[in-house]
Design a protein around this motif. Structure first.
Motif, PDB file in Angstrom:
ATOM      1  N   SER A  20      -3.519  18.685  11.300  1.00  0.00           N
ATOM      2  CA  SER A  20      -3.737  20.015  12.098  1.00  0.00           C
ATOM      3  C   SER A  20      -2.476  20.549  12.568  1.00  0.00           C
ATOM      4  O   SER A  20      -2.206  21.804  12.807  1.00  0.00           O
ATOM      5  N   ALA A  21      -1.510  19.714  12.618  1.00  0.00           N
ATOM      6  CA  ALA A  21      -0.095  19.952  12.898  1.00  0.00           C
ATOM      7  C   ALA A  21       0.714  20.550  12.034  1.00  0.00           C
ATOM      8  O   ALA A  21       1.905  21.147  12.195  1.00  0.00           O
ATOM      9  N   TYR A  22       0.061  20.626  10.607  1.00  0.00           N
ATOM     10  CA  TYR A  22       1.206  21.203   9.575  1.00  0.00           C
ATOM     11  C   TYR A  22       0.648  22.547   9.357  1.00  0.00           C
ATOM     12  O   TYR A  22      -0.365  23.106   9.679  1.00  0.00           O
ATOM     13  N   ALA A  23       1.656  23.524   8.837  1.00  0.00           N
ATOM     14  CA  ALA A  23       1.546  24.752   8.666  1.00  0.00           C
ATOM     15  C   ALA A  23       0.933  24.852   7.242  1.00  0.00           C
ATOM     16  O   ALA A  23       1.633  24.245   6.491  1.00  0.00           O
ATOM     17  N   TRP A  24      -0.082  25.366   6.693  1.00  0.00           N
ATOM     18  CA  TRP A  24      -0.431  25.266   5.594  1.00  0.00           C
ATOM     19  C   TRP A  24      -0.503  26.760   4.957  1.00  0.00           C
ATOM     20  O   TRP A  24      -0.663  27.877   5.436  1.00  0.00           O
ATOM     21  N   SER A  25      -0.199  26.713   3.714  1.00  0.00           N
ATOM     22  CA  SER A  25      -0.095  28.136   2.994  1.00  0.00           C
ATOM     23  C   SER A  25      -0.706  27.766   1.586  1.00  0.00           C
ATOM     24  O   SER A  25      -0.783  26.594   1.197  1.00  0.00           O
ATOM     25  N   ASP A  26      -1.258  28.848   1.094  1.00  0.00           N
ATOM     26  CA  ASP A  26      -1.976  28.834  -0.417  1.00  0.00           C
ATOM     27  C   ASP A  26      -0.764  28.651  -1.429  1.00  0.00           C
ATOM     28  O   ASP A  26      -1.134  28.333  -2.491  1.00  0.00           O
ATOM     29  N   THR A  27       0.322  28.879  -1.398  1.00  0.00           N
ATOM     30  CA  THR A  27       1.531  28.870  -2.069  1.00  0.00           C
ATOM     31  C   THR A  27       1.891  27.330  -2.242  1.00  0.00           C
ATOM     32  O   THR A  27       2.460  27.096  -3.308  1.00  0.00           O
ATOM     33  N   VAL A  28       1.281  26.335  -1.493  1.00  0.00           N
ATOM     34  CA  VAL A  28       1.983  24.992  -1.502  1.00  0.00           C
ATOM     35  C   VAL A  28       1.117  24.367  -2.249  1.00  0.00           C
ATOM     36  O   VAL A  28      -0.074  24.510  -2.571  1.00  0.00           O
ATOM     37  N   THR A  29       1.912  23.519  -3.489  1.00  0.00           N
ATOM     38  CA  THR A  29       1.063  22.670  -4.342  1.00  0.00           C
ATOM     39  C   THR A  29       0.584  21.491  -3.785  1.00  0.00           C
ATOM     40  O   THR A  29       1.479  20.879  -3.188  1.00  0.00           O
ATOM     41  N   ARG A  30      -0.510  21.199  -3.923  1.00  0.00           N
ATOM     42  CA  ARG A  30      -0.919  19.807  -3.456  1.00  0.00           C
ATOM     43  C   ARG A  30      -0.908  18.882  -4.593  1.00  0.00           C
ATOM     44  O   ARG A  30      -1.198  19.133  -5.684  1.00  0.00           O
ATOM     45  N   THR A  31      -0.465  17.707  -4.125  1.00  0.00           N
ATOM     46  CA  THR A  31      -0.434  16.548  -5.078  1.00  0.00           C
ATOM     47  C   THR A  31      -1.802  16.329  -5.386  1.00  0.00           C
ATOM     48  O   THR A  31      -2.500  15.599  -4.202  1.00  0.00           O
ATOM     49  N   ARG A  32      -2.339  15.982  -6.608  1.00  0.00           N
ATOM     50  CA  ARG A  32      -3.535  15.585  -6.879  1.00  0.00           C
ATOM     51  C   ARG A  32      -3.699  13.921  -7.335  1.00  0.00           C
ATOM     52  O   ARG A  32      -2.614  13.417  -8.027  1.00  0.00           O
ATOM     53  N   ILE A  33      -4.542  13.266  -6.482  1.00  0.00           N
ATOM     54  CA  ILE A  33      -4.485  11.737  -6.488  1.00  0.00           C
ATOM     55  C   ILE A  33      -5.679  11.288  -6.986  1.00  0.00           C
ATOM     56  O   ILE A  33      -6.796  11.812  -6.585  1.00  0.00           O
ATOM     57  N   LEU A  34      -5.640  10.214  -7.787  1.00  0.00           N
ATOM     58  CA  LEU A  34      -6.677   9.588  -8.378  1.00  0.00           C
ATOM     59  C   LEU A  34      -6.605   8.092  -7.883  1.00  0.00           C
ATOM     60  O   LEU A  34      -5.876   7.343  -8.100  1.00  0.00           O
ATOM     61  N   ILE A  35      -7.534   7.548  -7.058  1.00  0.00           N
ATOM     62  CA  ILE A  35      -7.862   6.201  -6.586  1.00  0.00           C
ATOM     63  C   ILE A  35      -8.566   5.484  -7.554  1.00  0.00           C
ATOM     64  O   ILE A  35      -9.755   5.617  -7.912  1.00  0.00           O
ATOM     65  N   VAL A  36      -8.223   4.587  -7.846  1.00  0.00           N
ATOM     66  CA  VAL A  36      -8.785   3.348  -8.883  1.00  0.00           C
ATOM     67  C   VAL A  36      -8.849   1.949  -8.317  1.00  0.00           C
ATOM     68  O   VAL A  36      -7.600   1.267  -8.067  1.00  0.00           O
ATOM     69  N   ASP A  37     -10.090   1.632  -7.912  1.00  0.00           N
ATOM     70  CA  ASP A  37     -10.162   0.210  -7.241  1.00  0.00           C
ATOM     71  C   ASP A  37     -11.476  -0.279  -7.444  1.00  0.00           C
ATOM     72  O   ASP A  37     -12.623   0.604  -7.522  1.00  0.00           O
ATOM     73  N   ASP A  38     -11.754  -1.638  -7.526  1.00  0.00           N
ATOM     74  CA  ASP A  38     -13.277  -1.963  -7.567  1.00  0.00           C
ATOM     75  C   ASP A  38     -14.049  -1.993  -6.448  1.00  0.00           C
ATOM     76  O   ASP A  38     -14.992  -2.687  -6.542  1.00  0.00           O
ATOM     77  N   HIS A  39     -13.272  -2.106  -5.317  1.00  0.00           N
ATOM     78  CA  HIS A  39     -13.813  -2.278  -3.872  1.00  0.00           C
ATOM     79  C   HIS A  39     -13.958  -0.913  -3.479  1.00  0.00           C
ATOM     80  O   HIS A  39     -12.855  -0.235  -2.835  1.00  0.00           O
ATOM     81  N   PRO A  40     -15.433  -0.523  -3.144  1.00  0.00           N
ATOM     82  CA  PRO A  40     -15.515   0.690  -2.617  1.00  0.00           C
ATOM     83  C   PRO A  40     -15.090   0.899  -1.156  1.00  0.00           C
ATOM     84  O   PRO A  40     -14.596   1.970  -0.570  1.00  0.00           O
ATOM     85  N   LEU A  41     -14.966  -0.103  -0.129  1.00  0.00           N
ATOM     86  CA  LEU A  41     -14.404   0.166   1.127  1.00  0.00           C
ATOM     87  C   LEU A  41     -13.090   0.429   1.162  1.00  0.00           C
ATOM     88  O   LEU A  41     -12.540   1.194   1.928  1.00  0.00           O
ATOM     89  N   PHE A  42     -12.491  -0.273   0.070  1.00  0.00           N
ATOM     90  CA  PHE A  42     -11.066   0.063   0.142  1.00  0.00           C
ATOM     91  C   PHE A  42     -10.921   1.305  -0.307  1.00  0.00           C
ATOM     92  O   PHE A  42     -10.033   2.152   0.273  1.00  0.00           O
ATOM     93  N   ARG A  43     -11.436   1.768  -1.559  1.00  0.00           N
ATOM     94  CA  ARG A  43     -11.099   3.192  -2.026  1.00  0.00           C
ATOM     95  C   ARG A  43     -11.520   4.188  -0.638  1.00  0.00           C
ATOM     96  O   ARG A  43     -10.812   5.141  -0.746  1.00  0.00           O
TER      97      ARG A  43
END
Length: 87
Positions: A20-43
Motif C-alpha cells: 500500500s506504500a507504493y504509488a501505483w500507475s497503469d503505465t507501470v509494467t508488471r513482471t509476470r512470474i510463474l512458480i514451479v514447485d511440487d510442494h503446494p505449501l511452498f508455492r
C-alpha cells in the motif's frame, strides 16, 4: 533444499515498504512470474510473498517441469521460479 529460495525471498521482503506504500500507475509494467514447485505449501508461501509487491504479478503455478511448459506457453511469464531439485 529450499534455503536458497527462502533467502532470496526473505532478503527481498525484509525492510521493504508494504504494497500500500507504493504509488501505483497503469503505465507501470508488471513482471509476470510463474512458480514451479511440487510442494503446494511452498508455492503458496512464495505467491503470498510476491503478491506483496504491486510490480510483480504471479500468473500461474505448476507442479512439474512438464506441466510448467504448458503453463508457460499459455501464460508467457517474464520469470520462472523453478525448484532446482524438481523431479
Amino acid at each position: 533444499m529450499y534455503v536458497h529460495h527462502v533467502r532470496i525471498l526473505t532478503s527481498r521482503l525484509a525492510g521493504t515498504r508494504s504494497a500500500s506504500a507504493y504509488a501505483w500507475s497503469d503505465t507501470v509494467t508488471r513482471t509476470r512470474i510463474l512458480i514451479v514447485d511440487d510442494h503446494p505449501l511452498f508455492r503458496a508461501g512464495v505467491r503470498t510473498g510476491l503478491e506483496a509487491f504491486p510490480d510483480l504479478l504471479v500468473i500461474g503455478e505448476a507442479t512439474s517441469a512438464a506441466n510448467s511448459l504448458d503453463v508457460a506457453d499459455n501464460a508467457l511469464p517474464d520469470i520462472v521460479l523453478i525448484d532446482a531439485q524438481l523431479r
